[in-house]
Design an enzyme around this catalytic site. Structure first.
Site, PDB file in Angstrom:
ATOM      1  N   LYS A   1      22.861 -35.486  50.119  1.00  0.00           N
ATOM      2  CA  LYS A   1      21.884 -34.448  49.770  1.00  0.00           C
ATOM      3  C   LYS A   1      22.474 -33.469  48.744  1.00  0.00           C
ATOM      4  O   LYS A   1      21.833 -33.135  47.753  1.00  0.00           O
ATOM      5  CB  LYS A   1      21.442 -33.656  51.021  1.00  0.00           C
ATOM      6  CG  LYS A   1      20.825 -34.508  52.114  1.00  0.00           C
ATOM      7  CD  LYS A   1      20.402 -33.671  53.313  1.00  0.00           C
ATOM      8  CE  LYS A   1      21.534 -32.977  54.026  1.00  0.00           C
ATOM      9  NZ  LYS A   1      22.515 -33.868  54.691  1.00  0.00           N
TER      10      LYS A   1
ATOM     11  N   ARG B   1      15.977 -28.053  59.173  1.00  0.00           N
ATOM     12  CA  ARG B   1      16.574 -29.025  60.115  1.00  0.00           C
ATOM     13  C   ARG B   1      15.965 -28.978  61.494  1.00  0.00           C
ATOM     14  O   ARG B   1      16.421 -29.692  62.392  1.00  0.00           O
ATOM     15  CB  ARG B   1      18.073 -28.773  60.252  1.00  0.00           C
ATOM     16  CG  ARG B   1      18.783 -28.938  58.950  1.00  0.00           C
ATOM     17  CD  ARG B   1      20.275 -28.921  59.142  1.00  0.00           C
ATOM     18  NE  ARG B   1      20.860 -28.604  57.862  1.00  0.00           N
ATOM     19  CZ  ARG B   1      21.970 -29.120  57.410  1.00  0.00           C
ATOM     20  NH1 ARG B   1      22.652 -29.963  58.140  1.00  0.00           N
ATOM     21  NH2 ARG B   1      22.434 -28.782  56.230  1.00  0.00           N
TER      22      ARG B   1
ATOM     23  N   ARG C   1      35.925 -37.393  52.493  1.00  0.00           N
ATOM     24  CA  ARG C   1      35.423 -36.349  51.577  1.00  0.00           C
ATOM     25  C   ARG C   1      36.379 -35.158  51.516  1.00  0.00           C
ATOM     26  O   ARG C   1      36.916 -34.712  52.522  1.00  0.00           O
ATOM     27  CB  ARG C   1      34.062 -35.846  52.065  1.00  0.00           C
ATOM     28  CG  ARG C   1      33.592 -34.626  51.302  1.00  0.00           C
ATOM     29  CD  ARG C   1      32.169 -34.257  51.582  1.00  0.00           C
ATOM     30  NE  ARG C   1      31.941 -33.809  52.952  1.00  0.00           N
ATOM     31  CZ  ARG C   1      30.777 -33.383  53.404  1.00  0.00           C
ATOM     32  NH1 ARG C   1      29.727 -33.377  52.598  1.00  0.00           N
ATOM     33  NH2 ARG C   1      30.639 -32.988  54.648  1.00  0.00           N
TER      34      ARG C   1
ATOM     35  N   ARG D   1      36.658 -30.318  55.062  1.00  0.00           N
ATOM     36  CA  ARG D   1      35.835 -29.432  55.876  1.00  0.00           C
ATOM     37  C   ARG D   1      36.161 -29.654  57.351  1.00  0.00           C
ATOM     38  O   ARG D   1      36.346 -30.783  57.783  1.00  0.00           O
ATOM     39  CB  ARG D   1      34.345 -29.729  55.631  1.00  0.00           C
ATOM     40  CG  ARG D   1      33.790 -28.941  54.484  1.00  0.00           C
ATOM     41  CD  ARG D   1      32.422 -29.367  54.068  1.00  0.00           C
ATOM     42  NE  ARG D   1      31.443 -29.509  55.147  1.00  0.00           N
ATOM     43  CZ  ARG D   1      30.154 -29.755  54.946  1.00  0.00           C
ATOM     44  NH1 ARG D   1      29.702 -29.865  53.708  1.00  0.00           N
ATOM     45  NH2 ARG D   1      29.325 -29.892  55.953  1.00  0.00           N
TER      46      ARG D   1
ATOM     47  N   ARG E   1      27.414 -34.056  64.726  1.00  0.00           N
ATOM     48  CA  ARG E   1      26.416 -33.783  63.672  1.00  0.00           C
ATOM     49  C   ARG E   1      25.378 -34.908  63.602  1.00  0.00           C
ATOM     50  O   ARG E   1      24.194 -34.648  63.389  1.00  0.00           O
ATOM     51  CB  ARG E   1      27.111 -33.612  62.319  1.00  0.00           C
ATOM     52  CG  ARG E   1      27.815 -32.272  62.198  1.00  0.00           C
ATOM     53  CD  ARG E   1      28.887 -32.302  61.141  1.00  0.00           C
ATOM     54  NE  ARG E   1      28.368 -32.395  59.795  1.00  0.00           N
ATOM     55  CZ  ARG E   1      29.092 -32.784  58.749  1.00  0.00           C
ATOM     56  NH1 ARG E   1      30.364 -33.131  58.910  1.00  0.00           N
ATOM     57  NH2 ARG E   1      28.551 -32.815  57.561  1.00  0.00           N
TER      58      ARG E   1
HETATM   59  P1  AP5 Z   1      27.277 -35.035  50.150  1.00  0.00           P
HETATM   60  O1  AP5 Z   1      26.496 -34.955  48.891  1.00  0.00           O
HETATM   61  O2  AP5 Z   1      28.251 -33.929  50.452  1.00  0.00           O
HETATM   62  O3  AP5 Z   1      26.297 -35.306  51.387  1.00  0.00           O
HETATM   63  P2  AP5 Z   1      25.411 -34.311  52.225  1.00  0.00           P
HETATM   64  O4  AP5 Z   1      24.221 -35.073  52.684  1.00  0.00           O
HETATM   65  O5  AP5 Z   1      25.170 -33.036  51.455  1.00  0.00           O
HETATM   66  O6  AP5 Z   1      26.400 -34.085  53.435  1.00  0.00           O
HETATM   67  P3  AP5 Z   1      26.826 -32.762  54.188  1.00  0.00           P
HETATM   68  O7  AP5 Z   1      27.905 -33.178  55.140  1.00  0.00           O
HETATM   69  O8  AP5 Z   1      27.188 -31.659  53.240  1.00  0.00           O
HETATM   70  O9  AP5 Z   1      25.521 -32.419  54.903  1.00  0.00           O
HETATM   71  P4  AP5 Z   1      25.356 -31.653  56.188  1.00  0.00           P
HETATM   72  O10 AP5 Z   1      23.904 -31.571  56.256  1.00  0.00           O
HETATM   73  O11 AP5 Z   1      26.002 -32.188  57.391  1.00  0.00           O
HETATM   74  O12 AP5 Z   1      26.208 -30.316  55.906  1.00  0.00           O
HETATM   75  P5  AP5 Z   1      25.806 -28.903  55.295  1.00  0.00           P
HETATM   76  O13 AP5 Z   1      26.901 -28.434  54.462  1.00  0.00           O
HETATM   77  O14 AP5 Z   1      24.447 -28.953  54.708  1.00  0.00           O
HETATM   78  O15 AP5 Z   1      28.046 -36.444  50.147  1.00  0.00           O
HETATM   79  C1  AP5 Z   1      28.942 -36.787  51.192  1.00  0.00           C
HETATM   80  C2  AP5 Z   1      30.132 -37.572  50.600  1.00  0.00           C
HETATM   81  O16 AP5 Z   1      29.643 -38.824  50.107  1.00  0.00           O
HETATM   82  C3  AP5 Z   1      30.807 -36.869  49.412  1.00  0.00           C
HETATM   83  O17 AP5 Z   1      32.188 -37.134  49.434  1.00  0.00           O
HETATM   84  C4  AP5 Z   1      30.140 -37.529  48.184  1.00  0.00           C
HETATM   85  O18 AP5 Z   1      31.015 -37.540  47.061  1.00  0.00           O
HETATM   86  C5  AP5 Z   1      29.870 -38.923  48.710  1.00  0.00           C
HETATM   87  N1  AP5 Z   1      28.670 -39.542  48.157  1.00  0.00           N
HETATM   88  C6  AP5 Z   1      27.482 -38.944  47.900  1.00  0.00           C
HETATM   89  N2  AP5 Z   1      26.583 -39.845  47.445  1.00  0.00           N
HETATM   90  C7  AP5 Z   1      27.233 -41.059  47.440  1.00  0.00           C
HETATM   91  C8  AP5 Z   1      26.846 -42.387  47.083  1.00  0.00           C
HETATM   92  N3  AP5 Z   1      25.619 -42.652  46.626  1.00  0.00           N
HETATM   93  N4  AP5 Z   1      27.759 -43.374  47.221  1.00  0.00           N
HETATM   94  C9  AP5 Z   1      29.013 -43.124  47.675  1.00  0.00           C
HETATM   95  N5  AP5 Z   1      29.446 -41.881  48.014  1.00  0.00           N
HETATM   96  C10 AP5 Z   1      28.558 -40.865  47.911  1.00  0.00           C
HETATM   97  O19 AP5 Z   1      25.712 -28.028  56.618  1.00  0.00           O
HETATM   98  C11 AP5 Z   1      26.900 -27.700  57.341  1.00  0.00           C
HETATM   99  C12 AP5 Z   1      26.560 -26.966  58.616  1.00  0.00           C
HETATM  100  O20 AP5 Z   1      25.880 -25.733  58.312  1.00  0.00           O
HETATM  101  C13 AP5 Z   1      25.610 -27.691  59.585  1.00  0.00           C
HETATM  102  O21 AP5 Z   1      26.280 -28.639  60.391  1.00  0.00           O
HETATM  103  C14 AP5 Z   1      25.085 -26.499  60.400  1.00  0.00           C
HETATM  104  O22 AP5 Z   1      26.025 -26.032  61.317  1.00  0.00           O
HETATM  105  C15 AP5 Z   1      24.902 -25.446  59.312  1.00  0.00           C
HETATM  106  N6  AP5 Z   1      23.561 -25.466  58.715  1.00  0.00           N
HETATM  107  C16 AP5 Z   1      23.252 -25.699  57.405  1.00  0.00           C
HETATM  108  N7  AP5 Z   1      21.926 -25.669  57.218  1.00  0.00           N
HETATM  109  C17 AP5 Z   1      21.368 -25.434  58.433  1.00  0.00           C
HETATM  110  C18 AP5 Z   1      20.026 -25.330  58.905  1.00  0.00           C
HETATM  111  N8  AP5 Z   1      18.974 -25.446  58.082  1.00  0.00           N
HETATM  112  N9  AP5 Z   1      19.835 -25.097  60.233  1.00  0.00           N
HETATM  113  C19 AP5 Z   1      20.862 -24.930  61.077  1.00  0.00           C
HETATM  114  N10 AP5 Z   1      22.164 -25.057  60.704  1.00  0.00           N
HETATM  115  C20 AP5 Z   1      22.412 -25.294  59.394  1.00  0.00           C
END
Ligand code: AP5
Length: 226
Positions: A13, A88, A127, A156, A167
């Site tokens: 994402k 979410r 990552r 992270r 997660r």
């Molecule tokens: P990446 O682009 O980082 O993937 P992502 O889907 O953004 O993964 P995240 O782990 O960041 O999402 P998340 O939702 O768990 O965490 P967030 O920070 O939003 O890609 C992942 C890896 O794959 C990278 O190394 C990338 O290079 C690689 N990659 C990407 N595309 C690829 C491809 N096509 N092929 C190969 N490799 C690829 O949230 C963190 C925390 O914040 C949550 O757990 C929660 O505690 C809190 N939080 C955030 N938003 C909310 C909400 N709305 N409600 C409640 N809690 C929230």
């Protein structure tokens, strides 16, 4: 244009939100990035969020709804926004709809990035992310430098195996119902097979959005592009 990105942790994402933001000329709003900045700055919001984030749990809806209210009513999003992981739970979807309704806006598109669990675990376990601009990298060691801003790359805490397992469970239990919520509210959910090279996934997303042409700005009712 207001675009909601859904998908499990590691689905890409954040990676795709950056690219779509560049192509469409509208800002990316990632609640994960906003929360990590709040944790780093030691704000009240950050202190409240930290323990939830480290375990891989969702932070309370009230915190997210406060962030969404702030960003969606700010001039920065007058042309629209790409909401990365910002919705979410069903109460968050309802809250966003109410906030947008107050300013005469609505969600225009919902994209769902689909990747199987084995690939997600592989991506997250290798990552690193930039401490500064949050750009994610695959196969780059912690301590090396970000290509974009020169910041230090770190692992992270929530990419540790136990937090990743949690997660994924949290995603199935609390976030998957959001997909049906949007479908039930007359919103087509555009599912993208995201287990493909990054450029290919971007092309698929742009195609699903009907935006295969040149860079273009959004046209929100609050003055963008009109
Ligand atoms: P990446 O682009 O980082 O993937 P992502 O889907 O953004 O993964 P995240 O782990 O960041 O999402 P998340 O939702 O768990 O965490 P967030 O920070 O939003 O890609 C992942 C890896 O794959 C990278 O190394 C990338 O290079 C690689 N990659 C990407 N595309 C690829 C491809 N096509 N092929 C190969 N490799 C690829 O949230 C963190 C925390 O914040 C949550 O757990 C929660 O505690 C809190 N939080 C955030 N938003 C909310 C909400 N709305 N409600 C409640 N809690 C929230």
């Amino acid at each position: 244009m207001i675009i909601v990105l859904l998908g499990p942790p590691g689905a890409g994402k954040g990676t795709q939100a950056d690219r779509l933001s560049g192509r469409l000329g509208i800002p990316k709003i990632a609640t994960g990035d906003v929360l990590r900045a709040a944790v780093r700055d030691g704000t009240k919001r950050g202190l409240e969020a930290k323990s939830y984030m480290d375990r891989g749990d969702l932070v309370p809806d009230s915190v997210i709804l406060g962030i969404l209210q702030d960003v969606m009513t700010s001039p920065a999003t007058k042309k629209g926004a790409i909401l990365d992981g910002a919705v979410r739970t069903v109460p968050q979807a309802e809250g966003l709809e109410a906030t947008l309704g107050e300013i005469g806006e609505k969600v225009d598109r919902v994209l769902l990035f689909d990747v199987d669990d084995d690939e997600l675990v592989k991506r997250l376990s290798t990552r690193t992310v930039c401490e500064g601009c949050q750009t994610p990298y695959m196969g780059r060691e912690p301590g090396t430098r970000c290509e974009k801003c020169g910041g230090r790359l770190v692992r992270r805490k929530d990419d540790e195996p136990e937090a990743v397992r949690n997660r994924l469970e949290v995603y199935r239990r609390q976030t998957e119902p959001v997909i049906d919520w949007y479908r039930g509210h007359n919103q087509k959910v555009l599912k993208i097979d995201a287990d493909a090279p990054v450029d290919e996934v971007t092309s698929r997303a742009l195609e699903a959005l009907g935006k295969t042409g040149k860079r273009e700005a959004g046209s929100g009712k609050r003055g963008g592009g009109k």
